[in-house]
Scaffold this motif. Structure first.
Motif, PDB file in Angstrom:
ATOM      1  N   THR A  29     -11.107  12.333  10.849  1.00  0.00           N
ATOM      2  CA  THR A  29     -10.247  13.508  10.689  1.00  0.00           C
ATOM      3  C   THR A  29      -9.111  13.135   9.744  1.00  0.00           C
ATOM      4  N   GLU A  30      -8.864  13.971   8.759  1.00  0.00           N
ATOM      5  CA  GLU A  30      -7.806  13.691   7.779  1.00  0.00           C
ATOM      6  C   GLU A  30      -6.426  13.673   8.420  1.00  0.00           C
ATOM      7  N   LYS A  31      -6.265  14.376   9.552  1.00  0.00           N
ATOM      8  CA  LYS A  31      -4.944  14.446  10.174  1.00  0.00           C
ATOM      9  C   LYS A  31      -4.468  13.098  10.696  1.00  0.00           C
ATOM     10  N   GLN A  32      -5.384  12.139  10.865  1.00  0.00           N
ATOM     11  CA  GLN A  32      -4.937  10.796  11.242  1.00  0.00           C
ATOM     12  C   GLN A  32      -4.046  10.192  10.153  1.00  0.00           C
ATOM     13  N   LYS A  33      -4.282  10.580   8.922  1.00  0.00           N
ATOM     14  CA  LYS A  33      -3.461  10.074   7.818  1.00  0.00           C
ATOM     15  C   LYS A  33      -2.030  10.614   7.866  1.00  0.00           C
ATOM     16  N   ASP A  34      -1.805  11.724   8.597  1.00  0.00           N
ATOM     17  CA  ASP A  34      -0.436  12.233   8.726  1.00  0.00           C
ATOM     18  C   ASP A  34       0.445  11.178   9.390  1.00  0.00           C
ATOM     19  N   LEU A  35      -0.066  10.573  10.450  1.00  0.00           N
ATOM     20  CA  LEU A  35       0.683   9.500  11.097  1.00  0.00           C
ATOM     21  C   LEU A  35       0.714   8.265  10.204  1.00  0.00           C
ATOM     22  N   GLY A  36      -0.400   7.969   9.546  1.00  0.00           N
ATOM     23  CA  GLY A  36      -0.454   6.814   8.664  1.00  0.00           C
ATOM     24  C   GLY A  36       0.593   6.874   7.565  1.00  0.00           C
ATOM     25  N   ARG A  37       0.767   8.063   6.977  1.00  0.00           N
ATOM     26  CA  ARG A  37       1.761   8.211   5.913  1.00  0.00           C
ATOM     27  C   ARG A  37       3.181   8.018   6.444  1.00  0.00           C
ATOM     28  N   LEU A  38       3.434   8.516   7.652  1.00  0.00           N
ATOM     29  CA  LEU A  38       4.757   8.328   8.258  1.00  0.00           C
ATOM     30  C   LEU A  38       5.025   6.843   8.507  1.00  0.00           C
ATOM     31  N   LEU A  39       4.034   6.139   9.052  1.00  0.00           N
ATOM     32  CA  LEU A  39       4.204   4.714   9.337  1.00  0.00           C
ATOM     33  C   LEU A  39       4.396   3.921   8.045  1.00  0.00           C
ATOM     34  N   GLU A  40       3.652   4.281   7.019  1.00  0.00           N
ATOM     35  CA  GLU A  40       3.812   3.632   5.717  1.00  0.00           C
ATOM     36  C   GLU A  40       5.265   3.757   5.243  1.00  0.00           C
ATOM     37  N   LYS A  41       5.829   4.954   5.334  1.00  0.00           N
ATOM     38  CA  LYS A  41       7.212   5.175   4.892  1.00  0.00           C
ATOM     39  C   LYS A  41       8.198   4.408   5.759  1.00  0.00           C
ATOM     40  N   GLU A  42       7.961   4.391   7.063  1.00  0.00           N
ATOM     41  CA  GLU A  42       8.888   3.691   7.949  1.00  0.00           C
ATOM     42  C   GLU A  42       8.848   2.182   7.704  1.00  0.00           C
ATOM     43  N   ALA A  49       7.716  -4.319   1.507  1.00  0.00           N
ATOM     44  CA  ALA A  49       7.321  -3.716   0.223  1.00  0.00           C
ATOM     45  C   ALA A  49       5.817  -3.530   0.092  1.00  0.00           C
ATOM     46  N   ASP A  50       5.025  -4.355   0.785  1.00  0.00           N
ATOM     47  CA  ASP A  50       3.568  -4.250   0.630  1.00  0.00           C
ATOM     48  C   ASP A  50       2.946  -3.232   1.583  1.00  0.00           C
ATOM     49  N   ALA A  51       3.757  -2.562   2.394  1.00  0.00           N
ATOM     50  CA  ALA A  51       3.217  -1.592   3.356  1.00  0.00           C
ATOM     51  C   ALA A  51       2.503  -0.467   2.603  1.00  0.00           C
ATOM     52  N   HIS A  52       1.266  -0.187   3.014  1.00  0.00           N
ATOM     53  CA  HIS A  52       0.530   0.877   2.342  1.00  0.00           C
ATOM     54  C   HIS A  52      -0.574   1.433   3.223  1.00  0.00           C
ATOM     55  N   LEU A  53      -0.914   2.671   2.931  1.00  0.00           N
ATOM     56  CA  LEU A  53      -2.014   3.388   3.581  1.00  0.00           C
ATOM     57  C   LEU A  53      -3.197   3.367   2.628  1.00  0.00           C
ATOM     58  N   ASP A  54      -4.355   2.864   3.089  1.00  0.00           N
ATOM     59  CA  ASP A  54      -5.507   2.824   2.184  1.00  0.00           C
ATOM     60  C   ASP A  54      -6.325   4.110   2.291  1.00  0.00           C
ATOM     61  N   GLU A  55      -7.392   4.177   1.496  1.00  0.00           N
ATOM     62  CA  GLU A  55      -8.168   5.418   1.425  1.00  0.00           C
ATOM     63  C   GLU A  55      -8.886   5.747   2.730  1.00  0.00           C
ATOM     64  N   HIS A  56      -9.041   4.768   3.603  1.00  0.00           N
ATOM     65  CA  HIS A  56      -9.719   4.993   4.880  1.00  0.00           C
ATOM     66  C   HIS A  56      -8.745   5.318   6.007  1.00  0.00           C
ATOM     67  N   ASN A  58      -6.271   3.290   7.053  1.00  0.00           N
ATOM     68  CA  ASN A  58      -5.685   2.099   7.663  1.00  0.00           C
ATOM     69  C   ASN A  58      -4.348   1.772   7.005  1.00  0.00           C
ATOM     70  N   VAL A  59      -3.400   1.302   7.808  1.00  0.00           N
ATOM     71  CA  VAL A  59      -2.084   0.915   7.317  1.00  0.00           C
ATOM     72  C   VAL A  59      -1.951  -0.607   7.427  1.00  0.00           C
ATOM     73  N   TYR A  60      -1.517  -1.234   6.328  1.00  0.00           N
ATOM     74  CA  TYR A  60      -1.308  -2.685   6.276  1.00  0.00           C
ATOM     75  C   TYR A  60       0.153  -2.969   5.913  1.00  0.00           C
ATOM     76  N   ALA A  61       0.701  -4.059   6.464  1.00  0.00           N
ATOM     77  CA  ALA A  61       2.034  -4.501   6.069  1.00  0.00           C
ATOM     78  C   ALA A  61       2.205  -5.965   6.469  1.00  0.00           C
ATOM     79  N   THR A  62       3.193  -6.635   5.844  1.00  0.00           N
ATOM     80  CA  THR A  62       3.462  -8.043   6.113  1.00  0.00           C
ATOM     81  C   THR A  62       4.937  -8.250   6.400  1.00  0.00           C
ATOM     82  N   MET A 151       6.128  -1.458  15.900  1.00  0.00           N
ATOM     83  CA  MET A 151       7.183  -1.064  14.967  1.00  0.00           C
ATOM     84  C   MET A 151       8.552  -1.534  15.446  1.00  0.00           C
ATOM     85  N   THR A 152       8.799  -1.448  16.744  1.00  0.00           N
ATOM     86  CA  THR A 152      10.082  -1.875  17.299  1.00  0.00           C
ATOM     87  C   THR A 152      10.244  -3.386  17.178  1.00  0.00           C
TER      88      THR A 152
END
Length: 411
Positions: A29-42, A49-56, A58-62, A151-152
């Motif tokens: 469901t594309e709506k899962q990316k709504d949360l992914g985009r928010l987490l990427e921004k947060e 700086a490397d936090a990103h949402l990929d095409e599938h 998934n959110v990655y960060a270091t 996140m906390t």
């Protein structure tokens, strides 16, 4: 950022992220990316700086290292989707502050009651702040509690660079609830040696074992004849499928098993006179037990088919996941370090088994040994879902302590 863990959790649960098992896309469901985009921004706002949402989705960060030691890179993972079992649209979280015991009647549907008799862990929540729904939707603590905790903890580690740590990876996945959470995870890009999913329940419990799981599909081709002239000729595929299900052992069903007992579970049946399909899931903690149940189901099917000589069938087994303990036992430091972190937050670690699966099981066999940490959530996949704010805080503290333990024990 001054957000509390409760602020984060309430922000995440109102975003509808239900996955869809009928979709072949990833995410389903594309709506899962709504949360992914928010987490990427947060995460980016935290300075990752490397936090990103990929095409599938998934959110990655270091979180960068602060230690001069060579510390194994560890990952913390939670899933963004919620279960398709019950609606997750228009979630209205409720906060029961300073819980003083007793059943909790949910205001949106007063027939929905979180009863102490069904939730004995409530007896340990006196004085806690309890988050529920209004009774008309899922809450989504599975697994947005885990996300809020990661996140906390990430914010705390970044705010305290004096805490020595190795590099820490963050991974948020999609479609875990429909068994596809690890399908599109890029472990090379992730770059972690060991992982931990935040997707458990009661605080103090470390889940280091899952079911091993297969699916079985049976297709039946019957003999369709006009019912007026059917005697001795018709072989109704619906009846054949029903006979197979009727012969399943009653003591080998989800509703009659517990603990380490496995089961054979029909999950769907469709058909007409000329053809029918039955879907099953098979579960056991031991692979041998899994294969024995599949053999039994195949024997039942063949026995039923003998009564229908004009009909035919196919029997297909599909591997789903395997017990992660087989991998974790080869890397005892992963659970040992977690147990030490649990002790440091004042709890007694308790090793438990999941009567189900987790992203950690798939990730373990993909090369990322990955037990499961408690989130504090309870009564998942139902409108009676609830979580303690204080237990979520303990889970976040456990992450921080675990990061410390890995650095302290590094060579």
């Amino acid at each position: 950022m001054t957000d509390t863990i409760l602020d984060r959790f309430l922000r995440y649960v109102v975003i509808d992220t239900q996955s869809n098992p009928l979709s072949g896309a990833q995410p389903s469901t594309e709506k899962q990316k709504d949360l992914g985009r928010l987490l990427e921004k947060e995460l980016q706002a935290m300075g990752l700086a490397d936090a990103h949402l990929d095409e599938h989705g998934n959110v990655y960060a270091t979180i960068p290292a602060t230690s001069d030691k060579t510390v194994p890179v560890i990952c913390f993972c939670s899933h963004m989707d919620t279960a398709p079992d019950f609606t997750g649209t228009h979630v209205k979280p409720q906060l029961v502050k300073n819980y003083q015991g007793g059943d909790i009647v949910l205001p949106g549907d007063q027939n929905q009651v979180i009863r102490v008799s069904d939730n004995p862990e409530l007896k340990n929540q006196i004085g806690h702040d309890i988050v529920t729904t209004d009774g008309t939707t899922l809450l989504g603590a599975d697994d947005k509690a885990g996300i809020a905790e990661i996140m906390t903890a990430a914010q705390f580690l970044l705010d305290h660079p004096e805490i020595k740590r190795g590099a820490v990876k963050i991974l948020f996945t999609t479609d875990e609830e429909i068994g596809r959470g690890a399908d599109k995870v890029d472990l090379k890009k992730l770059g972690a040696a060991f992982g931990y999913t935040l997707d458990g329940s009661t605080v103090g419990e470390i889940e280091n074992e899952t079911f091993s799981a297969d699916a079985v599909d049976i297709e039946i081709s019957g003999v369709a004849i006009h019912p007026g002239t059917a005697k001795g000729r018709m072989e109704n595929a619906i009846r054949i499928a029903s006979a197979i299900i009727a012969r399943l052992p009653k003591d080998m069903a989800p509703e009659t098993t517990e603990g380490r007992q496995g089961f054979i579970h029909p999950t769907g049946i469709t058909g007409a006179m000329e053809g029918a399909k039955i879907g099953f899931i098979i579960r056991d903690f031991e692979v041998d037990g899994l294969h024995q149940k599949e053999k039994l189901l195949e024997e039942i099917t063949r026995s039923v088919m003998q009564d229908y000589p004009g009909s035919s069938h196919s029997f297909k087994v599909h591997e789903q996941y395997r017990n992660m303990k087989m991998v974790l036992d080869q890397h005892p430091e992963v659970v040992d370090n977690l147990s030490e972190a649990v002790r440091r937050v004042g709890l007694t670690p308790k090793l438990t088994s999941i009567r189900g699966g987790t992203d950690g099981s798939r990730l373990s066999f993909m090369g990322l040994p990955c037990p499961n940490i408690y989130t504090g959530g309870h009564a998942y996949h139902s409108p009676l879902e609830w979580v303690s704010v204080q237990d979520m805080e303990i889970s976040a503290r456990t992450i921080v302590e675990l990061v410390k333990v890995w650095e302290e024990r590094a060579a």
